[in-house]
Design an enzyme around this catalytic site. Structure first.
Site, mmCIF file in Angstrom:
data_model
loop_
_atom_site.group_PDB
_atom_site.id
_atom_site.type_symbol
_atom_site.label_atom_id
_atom_site.label_comp_id
_atom_site.label_asym_id
_atom_site.label_seq_id
_atom_site.Cartn_x
_atom_site.Cartn_y
_atom_site.Cartn_z
ATOM 1 N N HIS A 153 61.065 -26.424 42.339
ATOM 2 C CA HIS A 153 61.334 -26.852 40.967
ATOM 3 C C HIS A 153 60.068 -26.738 40.125
ATOM 4 O O HIS A 153 58.947 -26.733 40.656
ATOM 5 C CB HIS A 153 61.792 -28.317 40.917
ATOM 6 C CG HIS A 153 62.906 -28.658 41.849
ATOM 7 N ND1 HIS A 153 64.202 -28.300 41.621
ATOM 8 C CD2 HIS A 153 62.912 -29.352 43.018
ATOM 9 C CE1 HIS A 153 64.977 -28.762 42.602
ATOM 10 N NE2 HIS A 153 64.205 -29.393 43.470
ATOM 11 N N GLU A 157 59.980 -33.647 42.588
ATOM 12 C CA GLU A 157 61.244 -34.170 43.143
ATOM 13 C C GLU A 157 60.932 -35.404 43.976
ATOM 14 O O GLU A 157 60.136 -35.350 44.915
ATOM 15 C CB GLU A 157 61.921 -33.112 44.012
ATOM 16 C CG GLU A 157 63.174 -33.632 44.745
ATOM 17 C CD GLU A 157 63.770 -32.588 45.666
ATOM 18 O OE1 GLU A 157 64.122 -31.507 45.148
ATOM 19 O OE2 GLU A 157 63.870 -32.856 46.894
ATOM 20 N N HIS A 196 60.583 -26.152 49.362
ATOM 21 C CA HIS A 196 61.030 -27.074 50.403
ATOM 22 C C HIS A 196 62.514 -26.867 50.689
ATOM 23 O O HIS A 196 63.222 -26.171 49.953
ATOM 24 C CB HIS A 196 60.766 -28.527 49.994
ATOM 25 C CG HIS A 196 61.373 -28.923 48.672
ATOM 26 N ND1 HIS A 196 60.793 -28.604 47.464
ATOM 27 C CD2 HIS A 196 62.510 -29.596 48.373
ATOM 28 C CE1 HIS A 196 61.528 -29.077 46.469
ATOM 29 N NE2 HIS A 196 62.588 -29.670 46.997
ATOM 30 N N HIS A 332 59.580 -57.125 30.745
ATOM 31 C CA HIS A 332 59.634 -55.808 30.102
ATOM 32 C C HIS A 332 58.573 -54.912 30.722
ATOM 33 O O HIS A 332 57.524 -55.374 31.140
ATOM 34 C CB HIS A 332 59.505 -55.897 28.577
ATOM 35 C CG HIS A 332 58.101 -55.936 28.049
ATOM 36 N ND1 HIS A 332 57.498 -57.090 27.639
ATOM 37 C CD2 HIS A 332 57.197 -54.950 27.852
ATOM 38 C CE1 HIS A 332 56.281 -56.819 27.206
ATOM 39 N NE2 HIS A 332 56.072 -55.531 27.323
ATOM 40 N N HIS A 376 64.200 -56.978 28.441
ATOM 41 C CA HIS A 376 65.509 -57.036 29.078
ATOM 42 C C HIS A 376 65.483 -57.982 30.271
ATOM 43 O O HIS A 376 64.423 -58.386 30.743
ATOM 44 C CB HIS A 376 65.956 -55.648 29.540
ATOM 45 C CG HIS A 376 65.115 -55.049 30.627
ATOM 46 N ND1 HIS A 376 63.874 -54.501 30.401
ATOM 47 C CD2 HIS A 376 65.342 -54.899 31.959
ATOM 48 C CE1 HIS A 376 63.368 -54.048 31.529
ATOM 49 N NE2 HIS A 376 64.238 -54.282 32.493
ATOM 50 N N GLU A 390 64.472 -49.847 40.698
ATOM 51 C CA GLU A 390 63.792 -49.654 39.414
ATOM 52 C C GLU A 390 62.843 -48.478 39.599
ATOM 53 O O GLU A 390 61.901 -48.553 40.389
ATOM 54 C CB GLU A 390 62.994 -50.896 39.014
ATOM 55 C CG GLU A 390 63.835 -52.131 38.782
ATOM 56 C CD GLU A 390 62.982 -53.377 38.539
ATOM 57 O OE1 GLU A 390 61.735 -53.287 38.702
ATOM 58 O OE2 GLU A 390 63.541 -54.423 38.205
#
Length: 443
Positions: A153, A157, A196, A332, A376, A390
């Site tokens: 890419h 990744e 890969h 946050h 949030h 996260e």
């Protein structure tokens, strides 16, 4: 594992506390100040009316109605009730929601499936989720032995293994190779341009499934550079010349188009014994995240993997978070946050400044995106543990705690803003808190 600077901020709401909140009814409360004269408010006080989730995906309320208190009206036209049940805080928003916030939820079940012999893939990028400008994702499934063909890419990744085991291979720019078997809960990371491959092993008859995240919201897996696709578009004599092969039939079986995902025999046990005169990569492209001991908290737990422990991962950092029933996480971030729900149910209210706030509901398989600096919280609204990732487009995991911010601000300033009394201010945590329990009067 790491200093308390990186610990999770979880709030555990007991059932008794929730019942006490509901018993307040719909009145507005006026703060009581214990150490100073009550100030004259310049604006009305914020409402303390409860705004609990009204139903859930498995609710017995088979026909939800968009009512919140005295506001709303029934739906007279056609409606998609199953979607209403999954998104109660969009259908009957909390009274605290206001203004306009970009859609911050995307279910993977709404992504197009690319079906292949040997597996499938589905992706999320800005084409279907415009707010997620800094990260995109692919959910990929390989049957036992199936191969995601040799490729590379233009961006990095990062991967989190959901189920099964996957063998990953690569070679870096100095000719050093890397081979590893990656298991559920583990990570891999390939820098941009590193070729890969991915292959499901036979450790599980079902093969493997993994989540791929790319630090570019416009990334499309359809734009991946594939070995077979490349060689199918190079003249045969050029290929033979490159490899120094004179036999005209040597490369006569190159596929005429890309394979992408295809079935094959599972990798041999001796695959990891491939010798390399240049040696192996100095920074492993694999991290055994599943073996990291979580930091246990009263309201849940957290594990963090960034470049401080996974050296090669300079573009992606992650926290694997578990929140127990009734718990919540409030903060946050300093970077965009890409969230993926692994199990359980959650709601997230996003504050986008200038009085703009909106609440979204999430189930397993849903993606959330919170732009950098948007305030949030993540609340467990289900009957079991909430587990989610996260993910940040960053080399380091960072957060800013609301509790710590107020505790380290001069008390008079906090009182002037929020009307808190001395007792409440004394309970704020100057060290980033792991747990903030409910007020004792509601226990």
């Amino acid at each position: 594992m790491r200093s308390i600077h990186y610990l999770l901020f979880l709030t555990t709401l007991s059932p008794a506390y929730g019942a006490a909140l509901l018993s307040r009814g719909a009145r507005d409360a006026t703060p009581t100040l214990s150490s100073a004269a009550e100030p004259t408010p310049t604006v009305p006080y914020a409402s303390t009316t409860p705004n609990a989730v009204l139903w859930g995906p498995a609710s017995s309320n088979s026909v939800p109605k968009p009512f919140r208190g005295k506001t709303g009206a029934s739906v007279l036209g056609p409606d998609n009730t199953p979607i209403d049940l999954q998104n109660p805080d969009l259908f009957a928003p909390p009274s605290t929601d206001n203004g306009d916030v970009a859609n911050s939820k995307w279910p993977f079940s709404m992504s197009h499936m690319r079906l292949q012999t040997g597996g499938w893939a589905r992706q999320q990028n800005t084409e279907m989720f415009p707010v997620a400008t800094s990260m995109a994702a692919v959910d990929m499934r390989l049957e036992a032995g199936a191969i995601r063909e040799l490729h590379w890419h233009s961006t990095a990744e990062w991967a989190y293994v959901l189920k099964g085991t996957t063998q990953v291979t690569s070679v870096d720019q100095d000719g050093r190779n890397f081979i590893a078997t990656v298991r559920p809960g583990d990570l891999w990371y390939f820098p941009p341009g590193i070729p890969h491959s991915l292959q499901a092993t036979n450790e599980s008859v079902e093969g493997s499934e993994f989540l791929l995240v790319f630090p570019d919201g416009a990334f499309s897996d359809d734009g991946t550079f594939l070995l077979t696709d490349w060689l199918a578009h190079v003249p045969a004599e050029v290929i033979r010349k490159n490899f120094g092969i004179t036999n005209p039939d040597a490369f006569s079986r190159i596929p005429s188009k890309q394979l992408y995902i295809f079935p094959a025999a599972p990798p041999a046990d001796d695959a990891e014994d491939v010798s390399d005169p240049q040696g192996t990569v100095p920074q492993p492209f694999f991290f055994p995240f599943s073996q990291m001991a979580p930091t246990k908290l009263e309201g849940g737990s957290v594990k963090i993997a960034d470049s401080t422990v996974f050296d090669v991962a300079t573009k992606i950092a992650v926290a694997e978070v578990e929140v127990e029933v009734g718990g919540m996480r409030w903060w946050h971030p300093t970077q965009d946050e890409w969230t993926f729900v692994l199990e359980g149910e959650a709601r997230i209210t996003i504050f986008a400044a200038n009085s703009n706030a909106r609440t979204f509901n999430f189930q397993a398989g849903d993606i959330g995106f919170i732009p950098a600096s948007y305030g949030h919280y993540v609340e467990n609204t289900g009957n079991g543990t909430l587990k989610y990732l996260e993910v940040f487009n960053s080399d380091r995991f960072q957060d800013i705690s609301l509790n710590q911010w107020l505790a380290l601000t001069p008390p008079a300033l906090v009182k002037a803003h929020l009307g808190l009394d001395d007792e409440t201010i004394s309970l704020l945590k100057k060290v980033k808190p792991t747990v903030v329990g409910p007020p004792s009067s509601f226990k």
